[in-house]
Design an enzyme around this catalytic site. Structure first.
Site, short mmCIF file in Angstrom:
data_model
loop_
_atom_site.label_atom_id
_atom_site.label_comp_id
_atom_site.label_asym_id
_atom_site.label_seq_id
_atom_site.Cartn_x
_atom_site.Cartn_y
_atom_site.Cartn_z
N LYS A 131 65.24 43.71 46.41
CA LYS A 131 65.96 42.63 45.10
C LYS A 131 65.05 43.80 43.82
O LYS A 131 65.65 43.41 43.70
CB LYS A 131 65.44 41.37 45.71
CG LYS A 131 66.11 41.06 46.83
CD LYS A 131 67.96 41.03 46.75
CE LYS A 131 67.70 40.84 48.51
NZ LYS A 131 68.40 41.31 49.45
N SER A 479 71.75 42.24 56.19
CA SER A 479 70.67 42.93 55.89
C SER A 479 71.39 44.14 55.65
O SER A 479 72.38 44.64 56.52
CB SER A 479 69.74 43.11 56.77
OG SER A 479 68.73 44.32 57.11
#
Length: 577
Positions: A131, A479
């Site tokens: 992120k 993921s």
């Protein structure tokens, strides 16, 4: 070396350095050993996400020093600062994962606030994990100052029993261990060698996917993302990035000159052809939002659909980031896309020239092993596919890289779980059945809160040898390391009353990645009746603090799960104040 003279009349740093009224401000700079000459130069923010949380970020501090050398060489005054990172590998599989996506907004916000508070003129941003890459790029576009991004680099692959391994192998080994297929000693031996250096996860998971995006979108110097974190050659790219931002400042080339609709399309192409993370479908719309550009999940998926997949990277393929770098990296990938007419060549890059001009200087070619020729791809369509239907009217996304066509259609009865923990316990106890579609709801951005990734669950399924025998859908995320038929970003999310909130055990679900369909065998009337009886969003334990605030602000997954109105509503541009 001859110093350039910059006119600071219109630069933000004039507010803290120029004129008699700024004597108190200048006194602070003298206190830090900055000379009068340096105070008169542009101030360049050198932002890193350095911390000791994980190997992804541990080398960023060293690389920042090299950036500062480049800024100084270009007649700028670097001002280093840090922001947070939540590293998914550590946060995965427990409550900590709720902090991950929210951290993207916190990174963008804190970089913005630091730049505004100290009136810096331009930025070089360094990031290392999932992120933090989009968060840093979002801040650059939001501020609209001259900006250069640089990735901290990938981790080296580990070696175990004669083969390369990554942290994905460790997550999957947990599933094999639960199934009795490996011993405590084997698991312990693997975990000690899987991650042998500094750097982010080595496969084409989210960090490396977004690193490739940084080059393709134009915010990073071409080939700067490829070298693994321990390579000293990264320092040369860091110094070059410091010099590049000074050139951009001199020419007043800003982040929104670089990030355009066309450059976003270039970035989506590179994600598709490398079999990149589904999280790019969340982050590209969020970056576009900062520029006021309409570019949502549907737009991203349209590009994925007609882009060939020709770069053989984990988790769907065989190779890792280091291997891609050694055969020429993203520039060679983009050269192949250009051959097929799939790159907008007129987009500006971080070194101030067009992508076409930059690619003209690239000497490498597809090696046929890691990078296949674009006219002889692994599959004809991208490694990531968008889905729509009565179960996902606002879209969903699935990674199909490495899957054969007959594995891309799945129909089965729903097995509904109200959260990831319940699903993981069922997987661990093997109480699910072959042929089921496991549904994990209440994990969206607002309903989670935080839109957790499901790697622990999907890796356990793969480790048990069940990755192809069940499917999984969620309003949460997967993921970049996930493999198997796993659909994420189902929207609207459960907390907003989307159809996923209305599912019951046994409902027959069809996932068809070839047609782009995600549907449930229920009539519109039955769905409407269930909606009328729906009791509303599940209450969470997060009733105060950062995650409560995030849940109140966060918007639709299709639009990037953003938390503010974006450039379309802004009444000023920071750099012009």
């Amino acid at each position: 070396m001859l110093k350039k003279k910059f006119d600071k009349t219109h630069l933000p740093s004039r507010h803290v350095t120029e004129g008699p009224a700024r004597a108190p401000h200048r006194s602070y700079y003298y206190a830090m050993g900055i000379s009068e000459e340096e105070i008169a130069q542009p101030f360049i923010g050198v932002a890193t996400c350095w911390n000791e949380a994980a190997p992804c970020n541990i080398a960023l501090n060293r690389q920042a020093q090299a950036v500062k050398l480049g800024v100084k060489e270009g007649s700028g005054t670097p001002r280093e600062f840090t922001t947070i990172t939540v590293t998914d590998g550590i946060a995965m599989g427990h409550e900590g994962m709720r902090s991950s996506l929210a951290s993207r907004e916190a990174i963008a916000d804190t970089v913005e606030l630091t730049m505004r508070g100290h009136c810096y003129d331009a930025i070089v941003g360094l990031a290392g994990c999932d992120k933090s890459l989009p968060g840093m790029m979002m801040a650059m576009v939001r501020l609209n100052v001259p900006s250069v991004f640089i990735y901290g680099g990938s981790i080296m692959p580990g070696r175990f029993q004669g083969r390369d391994v990554t942290v994905q192998d460790v997550f999957e080994a947990v599933g094999r261990h639960q199934a009795g297929a490996n011993s405590d000693e084997e698991l312990r031996a693997l975990e000690k060698v899987a991650c042998p250096s500094a750097g982010a996860c080595g496969g084409q998971f989210t960090a490396n996917t977004m690193a490739c995006v940084s080059e393709a979108i134009g915010l990073a110097l071409l080939n700067s993302s490829g070298a693994p974190a321990p390579y000293e050659s990264r320092d040369a790219y860091a110094t070059a990035s410091g010099l590049a931002v000074m050139e951009l400042l001199e020419r007043n080339i800003r982040a929104r000159d670089v990030v355009t609709r066309k450059s976003l399309e270039n970035a989506a192409r590179v994600v598709a052809c490398t079999g990149g993370s589904t999280n790019a479908g969340l982050h590209l719309p969020a970056i576009a939002h900062e520029a006021g550009i309409d570019f949502d999940l549907d737009d991203v998926c349209d590009i994925f659909r007609d882009t060939p997949y020709f770069v053989d990277l984990k988790p769907g393929g065989q190779y890792v980031a280091k291997d891609l770098y050694e055969v020429g990296g993203v520039p060679v990938v983009m050269k192949e896309l250009r051959k097929a007419g799939l790159i907008h060549e007129d987009c500006i890059t971080a070194n101030g020239i067009t992508i076409g001009e930059a690619l003209d200087t690239v000497e490498g070619h597809a090696d046929g092993r890691v990078i296949f020729p674009v006219d002889k791809p692994i599959t004809e369509t991208g490694g990531v596919v968008g889905l729509k239907g009565n179960l996902a009217p606002d879209s969903a996304i699935v990674k199909v890289a490495g899957m054969s066509e007959d594995e891309q259609v799945f129909t089965g009865p729903a097995r509904v779980f109200e959260c990831e923990e319940d699903a993981f316990e069922a997987v661990k106890a093997r109480t699910y059945k072959e042929g089921e579609v496991l549904v994990i709801r209440n994990e969206g951005p607002a309903g989670g809160p935080g839109m957790r990734e499901m790697l622990a669950t999907t890796a356990a399924l793969s480790g048990q040898g069940m990755g192809k025998k069940v499917a999984l859908i969620t309003d949460g995320r997967f993921s970049g390391a996930t493999r198997g038929f796993c659909v994420g970003h189902v929207g609207p999310e459960s907390a907003h009353g989307g159809p996923i909130a209305l599912l019951e055990d046994g409902d027959v679900i069809t996932i068809d990645a070839i047609k782009g369909e995600l549907s449930v065998a229920l009539s519109n009337e039955e769905l409407a009746a269930r909606k009328a009886n729906w009791t509303g969003a599940r209450e969470t334990i997060y009733q105060s603090g950062a995650l409560w605030k995030y849940a109140q602000l966060v918007g639709s997954t299709r639009l990037g799960a953003v938390t503010h109105p974006g450039a379309k509503k802004e009444a000023h541009v920071y750099a012009d104040l």
